[in-house]
Scaffold this motif. Structure first.
Motif, PDB file in Angstrom:
ATOM      1  N   MET A 132      21.693  10.615 -13.087  1.00 24.39           N
ATOM      2  CA  MET A 132      22.345   9.853 -12.012  1.00 24.39           C
ATOM      3  C   MET A 132      21.552  10.031 -10.723  1.00 24.39           C
ATOM      4  O   MET A 132      21.127  11.129 -10.395  1.00 24.39           O
ATOM      5  CB  MET A 132      23.782  10.375 -11.812  1.00 24.39           C
ATOM      6  N   GLN A 133      21.346   8.898 -10.028  1.00 29.18           N
ATOM      7  CA  GLN A 133      20.661   8.978  -8.748  1.00 29.18           C
ATOM      8  C   GLN A 133      21.601   9.545  -7.685  1.00 29.18           C
ATOM      9  O   GLN A 133      22.805   9.293  -7.714  1.00 29.18           O
ATOM     10  CB  GLN A 133      20.200   7.570  -8.312  1.00 29.18           C
ATOM     11  N   LEU A 134      21.002  10.251  -6.717  1.00 28.61           N
ATOM     12  CA  LEU A 134      21.796  10.791  -5.619  1.00 28.61           C
ATOM     13  C   LEU A 134      22.554   9.671  -4.895  1.00 28.61           C
ATOM     14  O   LEU A 134      23.715   9.841  -4.517  1.00 28.61           O
ATOM     15  CB  LEU A 134      20.875  11.528  -4.640  1.00 28.61           C
ATOM     16  N   SER A 135      21.893   8.496  -4.729  1.00 30.38           N
ATOM     17  CA  SER A 135      22.545   7.396  -4.006  1.00 30.38           C
ATOM     18  C   SER A 135      23.830   6.954  -4.713  1.00 30.38           C
ATOM     19  O   SER A 135      24.806   6.567  -4.071  1.00 30.38           O
ATOM     20  CB  SER A 135      21.583   6.221  -3.860  1.00 30.38           C
ATOM     21  N   THR A 136      23.852   7.029  -6.050  1.00 32.52           N
ATOM     22  CA  THR A 136      25.053   6.671  -6.818  1.00 32.52           C
ATOM     23  C   THR A 136      26.171   7.682  -6.546  1.00 32.52           C
ATOM     24  O   THR A 136      27.327   7.318  -6.321  1.00 32.52           O
ATOM     25  CB  THR A 136      24.720   6.646  -8.329  1.00 32.52           C
ATOM     26  N   LEU A 137      25.791   8.966  -6.549  1.00 33.06           N
ATOM     27  CA  LEU A 137      26.767  10.028  -6.273  1.00 33.06           C
ATOM     28  C   LEU A 137      27.325   9.886  -4.853  1.00 33.06           C
ATOM     29  O   LEU A 137      28.533  10.030  -4.627  1.00 33.06           O
ATOM     30  CB  LEU A 137      26.092  11.403  -6.449  1.00 33.06           C
ATOM     31  N   GLU A 138      26.445   9.546  -3.895  1.00 31.96           N
ATOM     32  CA  GLU A 138      26.892   9.392  -2.503  1.00 31.96           C
ATOM     33  C   GLU A 138      27.859   8.220  -2.364  1.00 31.96           C
ATOM     34  O   GLU A 138      28.874   8.320  -1.682  1.00 31.96           O
ATOM     35  CB  GLU A 138      25.677   9.176  -1.584  1.00 31.96           C
ATOM     36  N   LYS A 139      27.539   7.114  -3.045  1.00 38.40           N
ATOM     37  CA  LYS A 139      28.416   5.933  -2.982  1.00 38.40           C
ATOM     38  C   LYS A 139      29.802   6.277  -3.559  1.00 38.40           C
ATOM     39  O   LYS A 139      30.835   5.906  -3.009  1.00 38.40           O
ATOM     40  CB  LYS A 139      27.776   4.780  -3.759  1.00 38.40           C
ATOM     41  N   LEU A 140      29.780   7.014  -4.671  1.00 38.33           N
ATOM     42  CA  LEU A 140      31.036   7.413  -5.315  1.00 38.33           C
ATOM     43  C   LEU A 140      31.861   8.318  -4.399  1.00 38.33           C
ATOM     44  O   LEU A 140      33.062   8.107  -4.207  1.00 38.33           O
ATOM     45  CB  LEU A 140      30.711   8.125  -6.636  1.00 38.33           C
ATOM     46  N   ASN A 141      31.215   9.326  -3.820  1.00 36.31           N
ATOM     47  CA  ASN A 141      31.947  10.260  -2.965  1.00 36.31           C
ATOM     48  C   ASN A 141      32.496   9.584  -1.718  1.00 36.31           C
ATOM     49  O   ASN A 141      33.589   9.913  -1.249  1.00 36.31           O
ATOM     50  CB  ASN A 141      31.051  11.448  -2.581  1.00 36.31           C
ATOM     51  N   GLU A 142      31.735   8.605  -1.193  1.00 37.31           N
ATOM     52  CA  GLU A 142      32.193   7.887  -0.015  1.00 37.31           C
ATOM     53  C   GLU A 142      33.458   7.082  -0.341  1.00 37.31           C
ATOM     54  O   GLU A 142      34.426   7.091   0.413  1.00 37.31           O
ATOM     55  CB  GLU A 142      31.072   6.960   0.458  1.00 37.31           C
ATOM     56  N   ALA A 143      33.454   6.417  -1.491  1.00 42.98           N
ATOM     57  CA  ALA A 143      34.635   5.641  -1.899  1.00 42.98           C
ATOM     58  C   ALA A 143      35.830   6.561  -2.104  1.00 42.98           C
ATOM     59  O   ALA A 143      36.947   6.248  -1.690  1.00 42.98           O
ATOM     60  CB  ALA A 143      34.335   4.876  -3.191  1.00 42.98           C
ATOM     61  N   ARG A 144      35.574   7.713  -2.717  1.00 41.42           N
ATOM     62  CA  ARG A 144      36.674   8.638  -2.999  1.00 41.42           C
ATOM     63  C   ARG A 144      37.280   9.156  -1.700  1.00 41.42           C
ATOM     64  O   ARG A 144      38.491   9.266  -1.578  1.00 41.42           O
ATOM     65  CB  ARG A 144      36.198   9.788  -3.881  1.00 41.42           C
ATOM     66  N   SER A 145      36.450   9.462  -0.688  1.00 44.62           N
ATOM     67  CA  SER A 145      37.066   9.972   0.539  1.00 44.62           C
ATOM     68  C   SER A 145      37.754   8.868   1.327  1.00 44.62           C
ATOM     69  O   SER A 145      38.624   9.152   2.131  1.00 44.62           O
ATOM     70  CB  SER A 145      36.090  10.762   1.407  1.00 44.62           C
ATOM     71  N   ALA A 146      37.399   7.594   1.076  1.00 42.49           N
ATOM     72  CA  ALA A 146      38.090   6.482   1.743  1.00 42.49           C
ATOM     73  C   ALA A 146      39.315   6.019   0.946  1.00 42.49           C
ATOM     74  O   ALA A 146      39.884   4.970   1.253  1.00 42.49           O
ATOM     75  CB  ALA A 146      37.125   5.324   1.943  1.00 42.49           C
ATOM     76  N   ARG A 147      39.713   6.792  -0.078  1.00 42.88           N
ATOM     77  CA  ARG A 147      40.860   6.434  -0.929  1.00 42.88           C
ATOM     78  C   ARG A 147      40.669   5.064  -1.580  1.00 42.88           C
ATOM     79  O   ARG A 147      41.606   4.260  -1.639  1.00 42.88           O
ATOM     80  CB  ARG A 147      42.184   6.467  -0.159  1.00 42.88           C
ATOM     81  N   ARG A 148      39.466   4.789  -2.077  1.00 45.32           N
ATOM     82  CA  ARG A 148      39.248   3.555  -2.838  1.00 45.32           C
ATOM     83  C   ARG A 148      38.909   3.927  -4.274  1.00 45.32           C
ATOM     84  O   ARG A 148      38.146   4.857  -4.517  1.00 45.32           O
ATOM     85  CB  ARG A 148      38.127   2.740  -2.200  1.00 45.32           C
ATOM     86  N   ALA A 149      39.508   3.177  -5.222  1.00 46.25           N
ATOM     87  CA  ALA A 149      39.258   3.449  -6.638  1.00 46.25           C
ATOM     88  C   ALA A 149      37.819   3.067  -6.977  1.00 46.25           C
ATOM     89  O   ALA A 149      37.300   2.079  -6.458  1.00 46.25           O
ATOM     90  CB  ALA A 149      40.241   2.663  -7.500  1.00 46.25           C
ATOM     91  N   ALA A 150      37.170   3.855  -7.840  1.00 48.84           N
ATOM     92  CA  ALA A 150      35.774   3.611  -8.186  1.00 48.84           C
ATOM     93  C   ALA A 150      35.538   3.921  -9.660  1.00 48.84           C
ATOM     94  O   ALA A 150      36.295   4.675 -10.277  1.00 48.84           O
ATOM     95  CB  ALA A 150      34.862   4.478  -7.321  1.00 48.84           C
ATOM     96  N   VAL A 151      34.468   3.322 -10.212  1.00 48.06           N
ATOM     97  CA  VAL A 151      34.050   3.666 -11.575  1.00 48.06           C
ATOM     98  C   VAL A 151      32.553   3.954 -11.555  1.00 48.06           C
ATOM     99  O   VAL A 151      31.838   3.474 -10.677  1.00 48.06           O
ATOM    100  CB  VAL A 151      34.295   2.531 -12.602  1.00 48.06           C
ATOM    101  N   VAL A 152      32.108   4.764 -12.507  1.00 51.95           N
ATOM    102  CA  VAL A 152      30.674   4.953 -12.723  1.00 51.95           C
ATOM    103  C   VAL A 152      30.377   4.586 -14.175  1.00 51.95           C
ATOM    104  O   VAL A 152      31.029   5.095 -15.095  1.00 51.95           O
ATOM    105  CB  VAL A 152      30.223   6.398 -12.434  1.00 51.95           C
ATOM    106  N   VAL A 153      29.439   3.657 -14.359  1.00 51.72           N
ATOM    107  CA  VAL A 153      29.022   3.249 -15.700  1.00 51.72           C
ATOM    108  C   VAL A 153      27.771   4.046 -16.054  1.00 51.72           C
ATOM    109  O   VAL A 153      26.735   3.910 -15.407  1.00 51.72           O
ATOM    110  CB  VAL A 153      28.726   1.732 -15.744  1.00 51.72           C
ATOM    111  N   ASN A 154      27.882   4.920 -17.059  1.00 51.61           N
ATOM    112  CA  ASN A 154      26.772   5.785 -17.468  1.00 51.61           C
ATOM    113  C   ASN A 154      26.201   5.320 -18.800  1.00 51.61           C
ATOM    114  O   ASN A 154      26.952   5.129 -19.762  1.00 51.61           O
ATOM    115  CB  ASN A 154      27.266   7.223 -17.703  1.00 51.61           C
ATOM    116  N   ASP A 155      24.897   5.179 -18.864  1.00 57.62           N
ATOM    117  CA  ASP A 155      24.228   4.997 -20.149  1.00 57.62           C
ATOM    118  C   ASP A 155      23.767   6.396 -20.553  1.00 57.62           C
ATOM    119  O   ASP A 155      22.818   6.938 -19.976  1.00 57.62           O
ATOM    120  CB  ASP A 155      23.048   4.044 -19.975  1.00 57.62           C
TER     121      ASP A 155
END
Lengths: 110, 234
Positions: free
Chosen positions: B1-24
């Motif tokens: 996983m790229q750091l930018s993906t992790l950052e986007k996820l954490n930002e959504a989580r702290s803004a109380r927005r639902a998120a998904v990560v699609v992993n191959d």
């Protein structure tokens, strides 16, 4: 998220550790069968020195995941680990609760 | 996983927005998507399903193994009343992972000294809630016993579909509350969702024990929701 919860949140920790220049691997439970201690989606974060936070089981297999994470950090190649029932006579790592889990381990790159 | 993906996820989580990560899981590729964004056509159905169910999904696609993890906003607790029970809750709820806010217009109760490290709003619920809407990831506990303060947020919580609505007060107090809500036009079904007397029955006596009973009841409501609405902890 509360500060208390944030301090224990593996994904926040993963980002913070990376920011400190530490090599970081993320382990995630991707499949469970039978009685499994942590639900699918649970995370364990590991650094290059073998420090870890979070959990993928009740403490039964974390040691083995941390060991594998070192390889993932070194190679950059993700891996999927599978753990079954513990076999005490064979000293095999496993889950004493009788379940089976699959754990995906990947490196955080950036 | 790229750091930018992790950052986007954490930002959504702290803004109380639902998120998904699609992993191959074969290649290590990972993409994060936030609720409300346009999803790529090949993933749209699977992403929408995980966001709706709150359950991660493992599937195979062209011999690739795809794991979609889902992150729903952490549960939040809004307490109406800066009373003794709330002081104990303010210490317990954060450890259990709840974001907690206390609302009480009575400035003698709502003091920063009594509540440290907790969001405390010394205003009427009528003034606070329109700017900080309740949602289905929120629990509301009304503990002032005062209809002038409690009734409005109880109605607002029922309308917003809060996963837990609890109200402190004896059976008699609650019976008069039910009467008032009914005359105000609240449906019988909605009134039936109010947990009163508040807290699971563990014989709690002190304010701290009542706080434990209330928190346990909130956790029960969170985990025993309709599976289609159930969150999941990281």
């Amino acid at each position: 998220m509360t500060n208390d919860a944030k301090m224990l949140d593996p994904l926040e920790i993963a980002e913070a550790w990376h920011g400190q220049g530490r090599a970081v691997a993320l382990a995630t439970v991707i499949e469970t069968w039978g009685s499994a201690p942590r639900p699918v989606g649970s995370h364990l974060v590991i650094d290059g020195e073998g420090n870890f936070e979070g959990s993928v089981s009740g403490g039964c297999v974390e040691g083995a995941v941390v060991g594998e994470a070192a390889d993932v950090i070194a190679s950059g190649l993700p891996t999927v680990l599978e753990f079954g029932v513990a076999d005490e006579t064979a000293w095999r790592v496993g889950l004493s609760c009788g379940g089976r889990i699959r754990v995906y381990v990947e490196r955080i790159d950036g | 996983m790229q750091l930018s993906t992790l950052e986007k996820l954490n930002e959504a989580r702290s803004a109380r927005r639902a998120a998904v990560v699609v992993n191959d899981t074969s290649s290590g590729r990972a993409q994060a998507f936030i609720e409300g964004e346009a999803f790529p056509a090949e993933w749209e159905a699977a992403i929408s399903e995980t966001l709706r169910s709150g359950r991660p999904k493992l599937s195979a696609l062209d011999e690739r193994s795809i794991f979609i993890n889902v992150y729903l906003p952490p549960p939040r607790l809004v307490v109406i009343g800066a009373v003794h029970i709330s002081q104990a809750l303010a210490r317990l709820a954060p450890v259990a992972g709840f974001d907690m806010t206390i609302i009480d217009p009575r400035t003698a109760f709502a003091t920063a000294e009594r509540f440290q490290a907790i969001e405390l709003l010394a205003d009427w619920p009528e003034d606070v809630l329109p700017t900080r809407p309740l949602d289905r990831y929120t629990a509301l506990a009304a503990v002032t016993h005062d209809p002038k303060i409690d009734d409005y947020p109880i109605r607002a919580a029922l309308e917003a579909g809060c996963f837990y609505v609890g109200a402190l007060g004896s059976r008699k107090t609650h019976a008069s509350r039910v009467e008032r809500l009914r005359s105000a036009g609240v449906s019988q079904e909605a009134i039936g969702r109010i947990r009163a007397p508040i807290g699971i029955d563990i014989g709690a006596a002190s304010p701290a024990e009542i706080a434990v009973a209330v928190l346990a009841e909130i956790i029960e409501a969170l985990r025993h929701r309709d599976p289609a609405e159930q969150g999941h902890a990281t």
